[in-house]
Design a protein around this motif. Structure first.
Motif, PDB file in Angstrom:
ATOM      1  N   TYR A  43     -16.365  30.371 -24.170  1.00  0.00           N
ATOM      2  CA  TYR A  43     -15.561  31.083 -23.181  1.00  0.00           C
ATOM      3  C   TYR A  43     -14.094  30.691 -23.276  1.00  0.00           C
ATOM      4  O   TYR A  43     -13.202  31.511 -22.998  1.00  0.00           O
ATOM      5  N   ASP A  57     -10.515  33.030 -23.123  1.00  0.00           N
ATOM      6  CA  ASP A  57      -9.565  32.699 -22.068  1.00  0.00           C
ATOM      7  C   ASP A  57      -8.225  32.293 -22.694  1.00  0.00           C
ATOM      8  O   ASP A  57      -7.199  32.936 -22.492  1.00  0.00           O
ATOM      9  N   THR A  89     -22.110  34.633 -20.433  1.00  0.00           N
ATOM     10  CA  THR A  89     -20.676  34.809 -20.668  1.00  0.00           C
ATOM     11  C   THR A  89     -20.255  34.083 -21.943  1.00  0.00           C
ATOM     12  O   THR A  89     -19.391  34.562 -22.678  1.00  0.00           O
ATOM     13  N   ALA A 106     -18.854  35.811 -25.344  1.00  0.00           N
ATOM     14  CA  ALA A 106     -17.571  35.342 -25.872  1.00  0.00           C
ATOM     15  C   ALA A 106     -17.670  35.011 -27.352  1.00  0.00           C
ATOM     16  O   ALA A 106     -16.761  35.328 -28.132  1.00  0.00           O
ATOM     17  N   THR A 154     -10.902  38.959 -25.431  1.00  0.00           N
ATOM     18  CA  THR A 154     -10.200  38.149 -24.438  1.00  0.00           C
ATOM     19  C   THR A 154     -10.310  38.772 -23.050  1.00  0.00           C
ATOM     20  O   THR A 154     -10.435  39.996 -22.900  1.00  0.00           O
ATOM     21  N   ILE A 155     -10.251  37.931 -22.027  1.00  0.00           N
ATOM     22  CA  ILE A 155     -10.545  38.383 -20.676  1.00  0.00           C
ATOM     23  C   ILE A 155      -9.457  39.291 -20.101  1.00  0.00           C
ATOM     24  O   ILE A 155      -9.664  39.907 -19.054  1.00  0.00           O
TER      25      ILE A 155
END
Length: 541
Positions: free
Chosen positions: A398, A402, A447, A451, A457-458
């Motif tokens: 993750y 991020d 999640t 990823a 990307t978030i």
């Protein structure tokens, strides 16, 4: 041992039979099945024919209606007590402006008794352009509430004036080793403390009572089980969670498994504990150590060879000297303890690989399974060293989706090669395991799987994947969250895959992750979580 248990189970009437399932066993060469049978806490049989043969009058049969059944997720890196506490603390994760940041702090402070510390946070300054928050943003709304809210990477706190006062931090307080007290142009503390300077604040925060710790752990375990997590590795830099887990194990055991790591510098204390009490069992295990080579990319304290692109005055900090780290790792390894060490920047990772190589050579061949936590930014030449030295890469996917929003600002395009290099590490033959770093990232493994597989990307800016060459397959991601983590914790003989004779830890999902579009991964629901043969989450039949 495994074959003996399997033979015993095959000759015994099943207690539980899960049928009409899409089973992913995680076993190379035999990954798929359609039913699973249990005797006690062990897997006795796989496949409809074997399960039917073992079904008797006392067998309870559960029809899963085509649901996906897989080994339970193991999380390789959590701050479990702290993460569990955040479930009931104010979240600043999506506070997108300084005004909203201040509003949430004010609202949370009003709900607390005067004098009680306001903790939690997970703020992200990148949401409002990168300016670090200042105590002036919150002092007026928290006159009687000491505040220490963490950046999402846990490497910085924003503190208000009252918290700084209680911690004894003034303009004359020197930066502690491995830490930074950020100051304004006049030399006054801004309220931001980084890495080693956080210790000054944490000493002023009242310790939790056993009752508070127990309540927090219960809430965290229930939440993790709802996400299909059957075990968490707890990589802490204090003994609080370790002591609580041991205490709970002998009084009111938690319904999931834990592997407890304690500070590397305390290796002699842990060695004495192992000599006196052993290493625990498969519910709560210990004998592992956690060290820190550097800080984080977001805080600009990760240690790089070259200066930061957006702050040429620094290339990060070493939280302890390489000499001190080698002394501790050597002592812990000589005592037979399991060593894992946080390293983010390319220089920190390279120096740590060198230390591991020297210690292994000095102490001779054994199955030590040195781990690097995060292994985040690697020089391309260092990637192949993981497999060559049998150093495990304990990574958290993750973080890639991020940090991928802004990492290029910190280190530039060239140094992105080797950043979150999951596929390169796997292709090199290294052991790669996945986790969350909860609460820095969600403990929800789905999640993390998404990823690693998609690398979107978030912020939505990379729909085809950020550094897409480092995407992994769905099966590789599931392996890294299950069997690879069992190996990372010396449990591969009894956990991590679904095989006759192994312990029955598994999760049941509403979607076949290997057959569906990976874009649907995060909308997948966990229907059941089984630990030690007993359902710990999910609706009763």
């Amino acid at each position: 041992m495994l074959m003996t248990r399997a033979a015993w189970a095959a000759a015994t009437e099943l207690d539980l039979a899960y049928v009409n399932a899409r089973v992913w066993t995680g076993v190379k060469g035999a990954p798929r099945s359609d039913a699973i049978g249990l005797v006690g806490n062990r897997i006795a049989s796989l496949g409809s024919a074997a399960v039917r043969a073992g079904t008797g009058r006392k067998t309870r049969t559960i029809d899963l209606g085509g649901a996906f059944l897989m080994p339970g997720f193991i999380d390789n890196h959590t701050h479990f007590l702290r993460g569990s506490a955040t479930l009931s603390q104010p979240s600043l994760r999506d506070a997108a402006t300084p005004k909203e940041f201040t509003r949430r702090i004010a609202e949370a402070a009003k709900a607390l008794p005067a004098g009680e510390w306001l903790l939690g946070g997970a703020w992200d300054e990148q949401l409002w352009g990168g300016e670090l928050p200042k105590r002036e943003w919150i002092d007026a709304v928290t006159p009687n509430t000491p505040v220490a809210v963490a950046r999402l990477d846990l490497h910085m706190y924003l503190c208000n004036a009252l918290a700084l006062k209680l911690a004894g931090i003034t303009r004359d307080t020197p930066d502690p080793p491995g830490g930074v007290i950020v100051r304004d142009a006049k030399g006054e503390p801004t309220g931001i403390v980084k890495d080693g300077a956080k210790d000054l604040i944490e000493r002023a925060i009242p310790a939790l009572t056993d009752a508070q710790i127990d309540r927090t752990l219960d809430e965290g375990a229930a939440y993790a089980l709802s996400k299909g997590v059957t075990q968490a590795h707890v990589t802490e830099l204090d003994w609080i969670t370790h002591k609580a887990l041991r205490r709970r194990h002998y009084s009111s055991p938690l319904p999931m498994r834990f592997y407890s790591f304690v500070p590397l510098k305390d290796w002699e204390k842990m060695a004495a504990e192992v000599r006196a009490d052993g290493r625990g069992d498969d519910w709560v295990r210990w004998g592992a150590m956690k060290g820190l080579m550097d800080g984080s990319l977001g805080s600009r304290t990760a240690l790089f060879r070259e200066p930061y692109s957006d702050d040429p005055a620094t290339h990060g900090i070493a939280l302890d000297t390489p000499e001190k780290m080698e002394e501790w790792i050597s002592g812990a390894d000589a005592a037979g303890l399991h060593c894992t060490t946080h390293a983010i920047g390319d220089l920190a990772n390279s120096e740590l690989l060198d230390i591991y190589a020297r210690v292994a050579k000095a102490h001779g061949v054994r199955d030590r399974r040195f781990r690097i936590e995060h292994a985040q930014h690697l020089s391309p030449a260092d990637i192949r060293r993981f497999a060559a030295q049998n150093v495990l890469a304990s990574v958290q996917p993750y973080h890639a989706i991020d940090d991928g929003r802004w990492a290029v600002k910190r280190i530039g395009e060239k140094r992105l090669r080797g950043t979150y290099a999951f596929r390169s590490l796997i292709d090199s033959g290294a052991h790669v395991s996945f986790g969350s770093d909860f609460p820095v990232a969600p403990i929800d493994p789905l999640t993390g799987v998404a990823a690693a597989v998609l690398r979107e990307t978030i912020d939505g800016a990379n729909p085809r994947g950020w550094l897409p060459e480092e995407r992994v397959t769905m099966e590789q991601a599931l392996h890294a969250y299950t069997a690879a983590n069992a190996y990372a914790g010396f449990q591969e003989d009894r956990l991590g895959t679904l095989e006759p004779g192994k312990i029955a830890d598994f999760a049941v999902l509403d979607r076949d992750l290997l057959a569906e579009d990976p874009e649907k991964t995060t909308s997948t629901k966990v229907l059941r979580t089984v630990v030690d043969g007993k359902q710990r989450f999910g609706a009763e039949d």
